[in-house]
Write a protein that holds these residues in place. Structure first.
Motif, short mmCIF file in Angstrom:
data_model
loop_
_atom_site.label_atom_id
_atom_site.label_comp_id
_atom_site.label_asym_id
_atom_site.label_seq_id
_atom_site.Cartn_x
_atom_site.Cartn_y
_atom_site.Cartn_z
N ALA A 98 0.85 -1.26 0.30
CA ALA A 98 -0.09 0.11 0.04
C ALA A 98 0.82 1.40 0.04
N ASP A 99 0.39 2.35 -0.71
CA ASP A 99 0.99 3.62 -0.78
C ASP A 99 0.40 4.48 0.28
N VAL A 100 -0.90 4.45 0.62
CA VAL A 100 -1.57 5.14 1.52
C VAL A 100 -2.33 4.12 2.31
N ALA A 101 -2.31 4.45 3.78
CA ALA A 101 -3.31 3.50 4.46
C ALA A 101 -4.56 4.89 5.11
N LEU A 102 -5.50 4.37 4.68
CA LEU A 102 -6.72 5.35 5.33
C LEU A 102 -7.25 4.53 6.70
N LEU A 103 -7.07 5.18 7.76
CA LEU A 103 -7.22 4.39 9.02
C LEU A 103 -8.19 5.20 9.92
N ASP A 104 -9.32 4.42 10.41
CA ASP A 104 -10.24 4.95 11.46
C ASP A 104 -9.31 5.03 13.08
N ILE A 105 -9.71 5.51 14.01
CA ILE A 105 -9.01 5.90 15.13
C ILE A 105 -9.60 4.61 16.06
N GLU A 106 -10.81 4.60 16.23
CA GLU A 106 -11.30 3.43 17.09
C GLU A 106 -11.56 2.10 16.51
N MET A 107 -10.49 1.31 16.82
CA MET A 107 -10.83 -0.09 16.07
C MET A 107 -10.12 -1.13 17.33
N PRO A 108 -10.72 -2.45 17.13
CA PRO A 108 -10.15 -3.47 17.78
C PRO A 108 -8.69 -3.75 17.66
#
Length: 200
Positions: A47-57
């Protein structure tokens, strides 16, 4: 560009993937629902870019961003979250994120944010940036943050002491300091205030 999407809500993950997958220059190459799956998926999918949520298990998006910074520095991170809290913004940037936007960002702007982050630019929600500057840093020490984080689960002083390898007296002192610094009425209120500000 090759995009990884990490969000614990399958519906949101699918919607982001469908929207961004329509862009001619963006290929969604991986989707995960846990923070502790991000690093391996980003590595496997290149991956070139990771789009991440904050609240994850597993681990949260901020911790996942730090892992990517340390292990895969070529993969840029864009945090996309429902929780637009100034404290989260600062912590995300310190963890190596290049961008921070909220989930109600229009699709075209989100795609543009992915492109800009991929191009080496920083992208930050302007309202959050302004709020973060006026609010300042967390007043809590690292230990007070640790104690308050465990306290918000409903743990007793004895349980907190056992989990963090502290004495009960030390736990009481840290909780008292945290309550004073946040202006909370009690430990639960202090934890709520700290969480709302993104300090936990």
């Amino acid at each position: 560009m090759r995009l990884l999407i990490a969000d614990d809500q399958a519906l949101v993950r699918g919607a982001l993937s469908a929207l961004l997958g329509l862009e001619p220059d963006i290929a969604v190459v991986a989707e995960v629902g846990r923070g502790d799956e991000v690093l391996a998926a980003a590595r496997d999918a290149r991956a070139d870019v990771a789009l991440l949520d904050i609240e994850m298990p597993g681990i949260d998006g901020i911790q996942a961003a730090a892992q990517l910074r340390d292990e895969l520095p070529g993969c840029r991170v864009l945090i996309v979250t429902t929780f637009g809290r100034p404290g989260y913004l600062k912590r995300a940037m310190q963890a190596g994120a290049s961008g921070f936007v909220v989930k109600d960002t229009p699709a075209a702007q989100l795609a543009d944010a992915v492109r800009r982050v991929h191009g080496g630019f920083r992208v930050v929600d302007p309202g959050l940036a302004a709020e973060s500057l006026t609010q300042g840093d967390s007043p809590l020490t690292e230990r007070e943050t640790d104690v308050l984080s465990v306290a918000r689960t409903g743990a007793s002083n004895a349980e907190i002491a056992r989990i963090l390898h502290l004495s009960e007296g030390t736990v009481r002192n840290h909780l008292s300091n945290a309550i004073g610094k946040t202006g909370g009425r009690n430990r639960a209120d202090a934890a709520r205030i700290a969480e709302q500000n993104g300090w936990l």
